[in-house]
Write a protein that holds these residues in place. Structure first.
Motif, mmCIF file in Angstrom:
data_model
loop_
_atom_site.group_PDB
_atom_site.id
_atom_site.type_symbol
_atom_site.label_atom_id
_atom_site.label_comp_id
_atom_site.label_asym_id
_atom_site.label_seq_id
_atom_site.Cartn_x
_atom_site.Cartn_y
_atom_site.Cartn_z
ATOM 1 N N GLY A 88 0.773 -1.234 0.000
ATOM 2 C CA GLY A 88 0.000 0.000 0.000
ATOM 3 C C GLY A 88 0.801 1.279 0.000
ATOM 4 O O GLY A 88 0.225 2.369 -0.067
ATOM 5 N N GLN A 89 2.136 1.183 0.080
ATOM 6 C CA GLN A 89 2.969 2.395 0.125
ATOM 7 C C GLN A 89 3.277 2.867 -1.297
ATOM 8 O O GLN A 89 3.873 2.129 -2.079
ATOM 9 N N PRO A 90 2.896 4.096 -1.661
ATOM 10 C CA PRO A 90 3.221 4.588 -2.999
ATOM 11 C C PRO A 90 4.731 4.778 -3.160
ATOM 12 O O PRO A 90 5.423 5.179 -2.228
ATOM 13 N N ILE A 91 5.216 4.474 -4.340
ATOM 14 C CA ILE A 91 6.594 4.753 -4.718
ATOM 15 C C ILE A 91 6.558 5.620 -5.974
ATOM 16 O O ILE A 91 5.918 5.267 -6.971
ATOM 17 N N HIS A 92 7.254 6.757 -5.912
ATOM 18 C CA HIS A 92 7.287 7.703 -7.024
ATOM 19 C C HIS A 92 8.659 7.624 -7.698
ATOM 20 O O HIS A 92 9.689 7.734 -7.022
ATOM 21 N N ILE A 93 8.653 7.441 -9.013
ATOM 22 C CA ILE A 93 9.887 7.260 -9.782
ATOM 23 C C ILE A 93 9.937 8.330 -10.863
ATOM 24 O O ILE A 93 9.006 8.452 -11.668
ATOM 25 N N THR A 94 11.023 9.093 -10.879
ATOM 26 C CA THR A 94 11.218 10.140 -11.879
ATOM 27 C C THR A 94 12.618 10.015 -12.453
ATOM 28 O O THR A 94 13.589 9.887 -11.706
ATOM 29 N N LEU A 95 12.727 10.039 -13.771
ATOM 30 C CA LEU A 95 14.040 10.004 -14.416
ATOM 31 C C LEU A 95 14.266 11.303 -15.163
ATOM 32 O O LEU A 95 13.409 11.744 -15.927
ATOM 33 N N ASP A 96 15.422 11.914 -14.942
ATOM 34 C CA ASP A 96 15.817 13.137 -15.639
ATOM 35 C C ASP A 96 16.954 12.812 -16.597
ATOM 36 O O ASP A 96 17.977 12.254 -16.182
ATOM 37 N N ALA A 97 16.789 13.162 -17.853
ATOM 38 C CA ALA A 97 17.846 12.996 -18.854
ATOM 39 C C ALA A 97 17.750 14.128 -19.872
ATOM 40 O O ALA A 97 18.586 15.024 -19.904
ATOM 41 N N VAL A 98 16.684 14.110 -20.678
ATOM 42 C CA VAL A 98 16.476 15.177 -21.653
ATOM 43 C C VAL A 98 16.457 16.540 -20.979
ATOM 44 O O VAL A 98 16.976 17.524 -21.514
ATOM 45 N N SER A 99 15.904 16.602 -19.777
ATOM 46 C CA SER A 99 15.760 17.884 -19.085
ATOM 47 C C SER A 99 17.084 18.533 -18.735
ATOM 48 O O SER A 99 17.133 19.734 -18.473
ATOM 49 N N PHE A 100 18.208 17.765 -18.712
ATOM 50 C CA PHE A 100 19.497 18.427 -18.505
ATOM 51 C C PHE A 100 20.453 18.204 -19.681
ATOM 52 O O PHE A 100 21.661 18.323 -19.557
ATOM 53 N N GLY A 101 19.896 17.905 -20.875
ATOM 54 C CA GLY A 101 20.700 17.891 -22.090
ATOM 55 C C GLY A 101 21.227 16.546 -22.509
ATOM 56 O O GLY A 101 21.996 16.457 -23.465
ATOM 57 N N SER A 102 20.831 15.459 -21.853
ATOM 58 C CA SER A 102 21.286 14.131 -22.244
ATOM 59 C C SER A 102 20.512 13.657 -23.470
ATOM 60 O O SER A 102 19.309 13.911 -23.587
ATOM 61 N N PRO A 103 21.146 12.909 -24.371
ATOM 62 C CA PRO A 103 20.432 12.367 -25.534
ATOM 63 C C PRO A 103 19.612 11.121 -25.209
ATOM 64 O O PRO A 103 18.934 10.587 -26.085
ATOM 65 N N LEU A 104 19.666 10.646 -23.974
ATOM 66 C CA LEU A 104 18.963 9.419 -23.602
ATOM 67 C C LEU A 104 17.451 9.598 -23.729
ATOM 68 O O LEU A 104 16.860 10.484 -23.113
ATOM 69 N N ASP A 105 16.813 8.757 -24.530
ATOM 70 C CA ASP A 105 15.350 8.680 -24.586
ATOM 71 C C ASP A 105 14.966 7.493 -23.723
ATOM 72 O O ASP A 105 14.854 6.363 -24.183
ATOM 73 N N ALA A 106 14.788 7.746 -22.448
ATOM 74 C CA ALA A 106 14.755 6.681 -21.452
ATOM 75 C C ALA A 106 13.453 5.895 -21.475
ATOM 76 O O ALA A 106 12.365 6.440 -21.674
#
Length: 539
Positions: free
Chosen positions: A344-362
């Motif tokens: 029942g515990q929510p887990i929030h997952i956020t990935l940053d790549a494009v937002s700081f200039g990485s070419p990774l399309d994650a």
């Protein structure tokens, strides 16, 4: 997907009683930047006569005056000015121009010289440098030639759509002396290109700039126009692709950060971290011998580095909350992490790549311990960086896998993965980057709020022009509030100036309130107010 990436999600917008006065009709600046320690002569595209205009910049150290003939802007950049993006406005009693992007660098500046649209007659340039150019008409191409030794790595990095706001989907090609294309790239970072090329034989090589329109049309032809302005960094020296770690913790950051990229030995890219971090969510870092600065995120919890190998059958165990700094090192690489979750515990997952200039399309996959896929996320709406929330119906171990959607990879494919039991911080947006209102009565701006944590938040104003003040403090009691109203009052007409709004919890770092710029993906926090004697017009 990447072509439709929106860096920074914005929410619903509404303004009460706004009056947009006639403003200076500027479109862009040419050149759209300059070198520290110099004075730059700038053409304000869209304004023929600058008589009566005044200058303002989001970076106060940068000063500007009109040229004696009032046809150009003379921008002085001190040696200690911060590198990166600044905003320039021209204003008068009617209001302000739109904010115009101006990028501060430290490499020598090169002005494009026409004609340079044929590989047999390119413009010869000396490296390193930043070319300021414009694709002036449909079908236009610009070529810049230099000499390279065998094994010498050339980096060509285009800044146009993502920061300057040029309506172009840029393409870079490296052309040899025979006219053959030996390397090319599109859409490396949003709609801006970057090409890295290492020749096997010495010779003369030209970098060719061209573009399609950022909004595709039926012509399928190379495009150009008065606002197809760009900056092209050319270097065979050190160029930073990203920092490692790409995020640091507050209040215990590391002593140093390593810049990683091209022609960049490890010792050359080591940068000290300031003992006092800025009260923001990022830090811009730079080494004097490196061509460009890069952004580093500032996190309120533990930050750790990816530990290879970490495939699906040997995942890296990590705590929660945490931000993990990793790199998809090669094609088909997968980084896998394991966490323990409670029923029942929510887990929030956020990935940053494009937002700081990485070419990774994650692509992020969440799996059970036996490898079964629970869910997977690529893009979220128009944002190319994934975000997801999961809740399990039993205590268990889950695995979080990060890879590239198209199986790409390389040293620059960096990311930071944020895993928390609580949602992200509060955010707020306003419906415009400038506001004009009459004196004599309160003026209302409605802010759209996202406060997922439900904790009380406050809106504060920084740098309000003299004579303008808040009528009352603005607070957000919980997550139910989707809008709040900011009320301003003015002492007299004719006041004009910039200001910022911030949202945050008491005694914690606040975040900027953002405005979206037109139809582009760009946002900014440097807003503008102008007061008049007019009564508000009915909408």
């Amino acid at each position: 997907m990447r072509r439709n990436a929106l860096v920074g999600c914005l929410f619903g917008l509404l303004l009460v009683g706004d009056v947009r006065a006639a403003v200076p009709p500027a479109h862009t600046l040419l050149p759209a930047g300059g070198q520290v320690g110099t004075t730059v002569s700038v053409d304000v595209v869209g304004i023929v006569d600058l008589t009566g205009m005044q200058f303002a910049c989001s970076v106060p150290e940068i000063r500007g005056v009109m040229s004696p003939d009032k046809k150009r802007l003379l921008v002085t950049i001190p040696k200690d000015a911060p590198l990166g993006l600044a905003w320039i406005r021209l204003f008068n009693a009617e209001g302000s121009s739109p904010p115009l992007a101006f990028i501060v660098g430290h490499l020598p500046e090169i002005q494009e010289t026409e004609p340079n649209d044929r590989y047999s007659k390119p413009q010869v340039v000396t490296l390193p440098g930043v070319v300021n150019g414009r694709l002036e008409k449909g079908g236009d191409t610009d070529l810049f030639q230099t000499t390279l030794e065998a094994g010498q790595t050339l980096v060509a990095d285009l800044e146009a759509h993502e920061q300057i706001g040029s309506p172009m989907d840029g393409m870079l090609q490296v052309v040899d002396e025979r006219g053959f294309v030996v390397a090319e790239n599109v859409d490396f970072r949003g709609l801006d290109a970057r090409v890295v090329y290492t020749p096997t034989r010495a010779g003369k090589y030209a970098v060719r700039v061209s573009a399609f329109p950022s909004q595709p049309d039926a012509s399928v032809q190379l495009a150009g126009g008065f606002n197809y302005v760009y900056r092209l960094t050319l270097t065979a020296g050190a160029f930073a692709a990203h920092a490692f770690p790409s995020a640091i913790a507050r209040p215990n950051p590391p002593a140093t950060i390593e810049l990683r990229g091209h022609n960049l030995p490890p010792a050359q890219g080591v940068v000290p971290v300031p003992k006092s971090l800025p009260m923001s969510d990022h830090l811009l870092v730079h080494a004097p011998q490196v061509a460009n600065p890069v952004a580093v995120a500032i996190e309120p919890h533990a930050v750790i580095a990816e530990q290879e190998p970490n495939p699906l059958d040997r995942p890296q165990a990590v705590p929660v909350p945490v931000t993990i700094c990793g790199v998809i090192q090669e094609r088909n690489d997968r980084d896998v992490y394991t966490i323990a979750v409670k029923k029942g515990q929510p887990i929030h997952i956020t990935l940053d790549a494009v937002s700081f200039g990485s070419p990774l399309d994650a692509l992020v996959r969440v799996r059970t311990k036996d490898g079964s896929i629970i869910t997977q996320v690529d893009d979220v709406k128009k944002d190319a960086d994934p975000t997801l929330r999961i809740v399990r119906d039993a205590d268990e171990e889950i695995r979080i896998e990060v890879t590239d959607l198209y199986s790409h990879g390389g040293p620059g494919y960096a990311y930071h993965l944020r895993i928390t039991p609580t949602p992200g911080p509060a955010s707020a947006t306003v419906p415009a980057e400038q506001f004009t209102f009459p004196v004599g009565q309160p003026f209302e701006i409605k802010l759209t709020i996202a406060n997922p944590s439900g904790k009380p938040q406050s809106i504060t104003a920084e740098g309000l022009p003299a004579g303008i003040s808040l009528v009352e403090p603005v607070t957000i009691p919980d997550s139910k509030a989707k809008e709040v109203t900011l009320k301003l009052k003015a002492d007299k007409p004719g006041i004009s100036g910039g200001f910022r709004l911030r949202i945050g919890e008491k005694n914690l770092p606040s975040r900027p309130v953002l405005a979206k710029l037109g139809d582009s993906n760009r946002t900014l926090d440097w807003l503008w107010l102008t007061t008049t004697a007019e009564k508000p017009k009915a909408k």
